[in-house]
Design a protein around this motif. Structure first.
Motif, mmCIF file in Angstrom:
data_model
loop_
_atom_site.group_PDB
_atom_site.id
_atom_site.type_symbol
_atom_site.label_atom_id
_atom_site.label_comp_id
_atom_site.label_asym_id
_atom_site.label_seq_id
_atom_site.Cartn_x
_atom_site.Cartn_y
_atom_site.Cartn_z
ATOM 1 N N UNK A 510 0.809 -1.224 0.000
ATOM 2 C CA UNK A 510 0.000 0.000 0.000
ATOM 3 C C UNK A 510 0.834 1.263 0.000
ATOM 4 N N UNK A 511 1.941 1.268 0.733
ATOM 5 C CA UNK A 511 2.773 2.465 0.822
ATOM 6 C C UNK A 511 3.457 2.794 -0.498
ATOM 7 N N UNK A 512 3.586 1.818 -1.395
ATOM 8 C CA UNK A 512 4.238 2.049 -2.682
ATOM 9 C C UNK A 512 3.235 2.180 -3.825
ATOM 10 N N UNK A 513 1.955 2.255 -3.475
ATOM 11 C CA UNK A 513 0.908 2.432 -4.485
ATOM 12 C C UNK A 513 0.626 3.915 -4.676
ATOM 13 N N UNK A 514 0.407 4.342 -5.925
ATOM 14 C CA UNK A 514 0.080 5.743 -6.190
ATOM 15 C C UNK A 514 -1.416 5.901 -6.418
ATOM 16 N N UNK A 515 -1.844 7.117 -6.862
ATOM 17 C CA UNK A 515 -3.276 7.397 -6.997
ATOM 18 C C UNK A 515 -3.937 6.591 -8.111
ATOM 19 N N UNK A 516 -3.155 6.008 -8.994
ATOM 20 C CA UNK A 516 -3.712 5.190 -10.082
ATOM 21 C C UNK A 516 -3.687 3.702 -9.751
ATOM 22 N N UNK A 517 -3.453 3.395 -8.489
ATOM 23 C CA UNK A 517 -3.284 2.000 -8.082
ATOM 24 C C UNK A 517 -4.256 1.643 -6.971
ATOM 25 N N UNK A 518 -4.795 0.428 -7.054
ATOM 26 C CA UNK A 518 -5.612 -0.098 -5.963
ATOM 27 C C UNK A 518 -5.042 -1.448 -5.546
ATOM 28 N N UNK A 519 -5.035 -1.671 -4.206
ATOM 29 C CA UNK A 519 -4.468 -2.892 -3.644
ATOM 30 C C UNK A 519 -5.588 -3.687 -2.981
ATOM 31 N N UNK A 530 -3.790 -3.575 -8.920
ATOM 32 C CA UNK A 530 -4.179 -3.097 -10.242
ATOM 33 C C UNK A 530 -3.655 -1.679 -10.410
ATOM 34 N N UNK A 531 -2.897 -1.458 -11.501
ATOM 35 C CA UNK A 531 -2.313 -0.144 -11.742
ATOM 36 C C UNK A 531 -2.625 0.291 -13.166
ATOM 37 N N UNK A 532 -3.305 1.446 -13.290
ATOM 38 C CA UNK A 532 -3.639 1.962 -14.617
ATOM 39 C C UNK A 532 -2.519 2.876 -15.110
#
Length: 602
Positions: A510-519, A530-532
């Motif tokens: 979660x800490x390495x996910x950005x606004x275009x990513x869902x964990x 999932x990363x767009x």
């Protein structure tokens, strides 16, 4: 010169006459009168009354040249005494209507005298022998004075006062009706005269007498007090006392204007001898002007009721302040000469849980009707009416208006301000319910251990992300993550240790996910990311692995914490279902895990 005036709206007709007197003086002197009104009653345990009376705390009395207290209709003693104390603190001149307050000037009519004269009239003119009295609130100064007048009149006329024929009531129509119904149970012991403390009770008494087949003025005489609209239009015409309220308000302002010390001024009232005492004089001659007045009164009442009902419907249907304001403006189209400003708490839309204990913090203007001549500076030559907007003891704001005297009649002001209060409370409750629903939704779709989405969240958001990526013509990375050796850790160190590992991995992803990513926590030891858009999977994978390693070192764990990852890309134009991409990523992850296992063995 600027004067503050205070009163309650327990009888709007009374306050309308006071307002006219205040406004006439303000126009003549190019002065300003601020009239603070509310619908507060006596019970301060009722949160509605708390919200109403709070408007009295709004003005800074030190900014005024004088104060007028219409104290006879401020029946809540604690509120009245608090206001008196505030006036004394700022040492501003004050004129009190009816009440005798030490250190304050007074303007009044001798109510005891006029009730006394009504008793004399019944006895001396109409030969009354047995007279009863329907009293108003004896806690009220008017109620006390009128009861004293009845007693003195009976004593002076040599009539016996029957204590069981003095009925302590509350100035209401039903009070007069119910007392007569009770008296009629024993017609052998029935009065030939009924003195009532106001016209509302007198009309009620007359109705009960006529319902019983008795002729008012012949079989039983009735008198009232105050000459209200109901009494003016009643048949037979009510024998009553007309109080010069406009004159009282006007002269109260004059007393402050010419103030040089505490004084008292007694105003003269008029006794009107109508048909209910047997004098046989109708109130009006049934001319066209009077009938037109009655028609306009009831037509305006019906028109306003219809407009208010439409306003309430629009407000309830709306979700925000803008809809409420638009609904209010439609009501004011009717008052072409009037001016109105609605002031609310500025936090009301942003912080629905905010709590306010004063109308002084209402500094956000949400509606201004006919704004060209009603700006932040109040214009001289007018009397302004201030009324609270609240729901129970939730203070929302206040309205201030001028040149709309109709608002002081027929419950229009009450219905208008209460509708706004109800609508604001409805808006607040809607937002609170929405917040609760959002929290419940978050709980429903969030894994409590890792604060990532759970399988419910996957079902809600995952396919939407794939559809959105295809719509935008962008890639969607599907990353499958599996924790290494979780079963062994659970077996050897216990499930609490296993939970620590799950949290470390989940938080690291979660800490390495950005606004275009869902964990998503996809299973017991599995996560799906999932990363767009564009992104280097090896970079993301290395960042997650480093974060996991650092967190494990900080906890000084006796076992290794790691995870294996596999990634596939959903390319724009492909129409494969999301489940296929997940399977492919799972297979890649498993292959990587096996390869890593072989390397560890070697």
């Amino acid at each position: 010169m600027r004067i503050a005036a205070f009163g309650t709206m327990w009888n709007e007709e009374v306050m309308m006459y006071y307002y006219r007197g205040l406004n006439n003086w303000a126009r003549e002197r190019s002065a300003i009168v601020d009239l603070f009104v509310c619908y507060g009653r006596t019970n301060m345990d009722n949160p509605f009354n708390v919200g109403e009376y709070a408007i009295y705390d709004f003005p800074d009395l030190s900014e005024y040249d004088g104060v007028i207290m219409i104290a006879s209709n401020i029946n809540q003693e604690m509120v009245r005494e608090k206001l008196i104390s505030r006036i004394r603190e700022v040492k501003v001149p004050c004129v009190v209507v009816d009440y005798d307050v030490e250190g304050f000037s007074r303007i009044y009519i001798d109510q005891e005298f006029y009730i006394n004269q009504l008793v004399h009239h019944l006895v001396e003119r109409h030969n009354a022998k047995e007279v009863c009295y329907i009293a108003g609130l004896v806690s009220n100064v008017e109620g006390k004075a009128r009861l004293a007048g009845f007693r003195s009149g009976m004593e002076e006329c040599g009539l016996h006062i029957r204590e069981d024929w003095i009925f302590q009531k509350k100035f209401r129509y039903n009070d007069g009706y119910d007392v007569v119904v009770e008296l009629l149970k024993n017609r052998d012991d029935f009065p030939d005269g009924i003195v009532c403390a106001n016209d509302d009770m007198a009309v009620g008494a007359c109705e009960a007498l006529q319902d019983a087949g008795l002729e008012v003025g012949k079989d039983c005489m009735v008198t009232g007090f105050d000459q209200y609209f109901m009494g003016e239009n009643y048949a037979p015409s009510i024998t009553t006392v007309r109080r010069p309220r406009e004159s009282i308000a006007y002269h109260a302002c004059q007393m402050l204007e010419n103030y040089s010390g505490v004084t008292a001024r007694k105003e003269q009232a008029n006794i009107y001898y109508g048909q209910t005492c047997g004098c046989g004089v109708p109130y009006c001659k049934n001319d066209a002007g009077f009938r037109r007045h009655v028609f306009e009164t009831f037509n305006n009442r019906d028109l306003f009721s219809a407009m208010l009902a439409h306003m309430e419907e629009s407000m309830i249907a709306g979700d925000g302040i803008d809809e409420i304001v638009q609904s209010m403006e439609k009501v004011f189209v009717r008052f072409q000469e009037g001016r109105c400003r609605i002031m609310l708490q500025h936090e009301i839309e942003d912080d629905i849980n905010a709590s306010f204990d004063s109308y002084r913090t209402c500094d956000a203007q949400f509606m201004l009707w006919q704004g060209d001549s009603f700006d932040e500076n109040v214009v001289e030559g007018h009397a302004y009416i201030y009324a609270p907007i609240h729901f129970l003891d939730h203070l929302y704001g206040y309205c201030v208006f001028r040149d709309i005297p109709q608002f002081l009649n027929n419950k229009e002001l009450y219905n208008f301000t209460k509708s706004i209060g109800f609508s604001l409370e409805n808006m607040s409750q809607k937002k609170k319910y929405a917040q609760v629903n959002d929290k419940l939704q978050t709980l429903y779709e969030t894994d409590y251990l890792t604060n990532t989405y759970n399988r419910h969240g996957f079902a809600i958001h995952a396919k939407e992300m794939l559809q959105e990526a295809r719509k935008n013509g962008r890639e969607l990375q599907v990353i499958f993550i599996d924790i290494d050796g979780l079963k062994t850790i659970n077996d050897r160190y216990g499930h609490e240790a296993g939970d620590v590992v799950i949290r470390i991995v989940g938080h690291s992803v979660g800490e390495n996910a950005d606004e275009n990513t869902k964990v998503f926590r996809y299973g017991g030891d599995e996560f799906l990311v999932l990363h767009e858009g564009d992104g280097e999977f090896p970079v993301f994978s290395k960042m997650v692995e480093d974060t996991i390693e650092n967190k494990a070192k900080m906890l000084n764990l006796p076992y290794r914490v790691g995870a294996s990852m596999g990634c596939v890309i959903a390319v724009p134009g492909e129409q494969k279902p999301l489940e296929e991409y997940v399977k492919e990523a799972d297979h890649l992850m498993y292959s990587i895990k096996q390869e890593r296992h072989k390397q560890n063995k070697a």
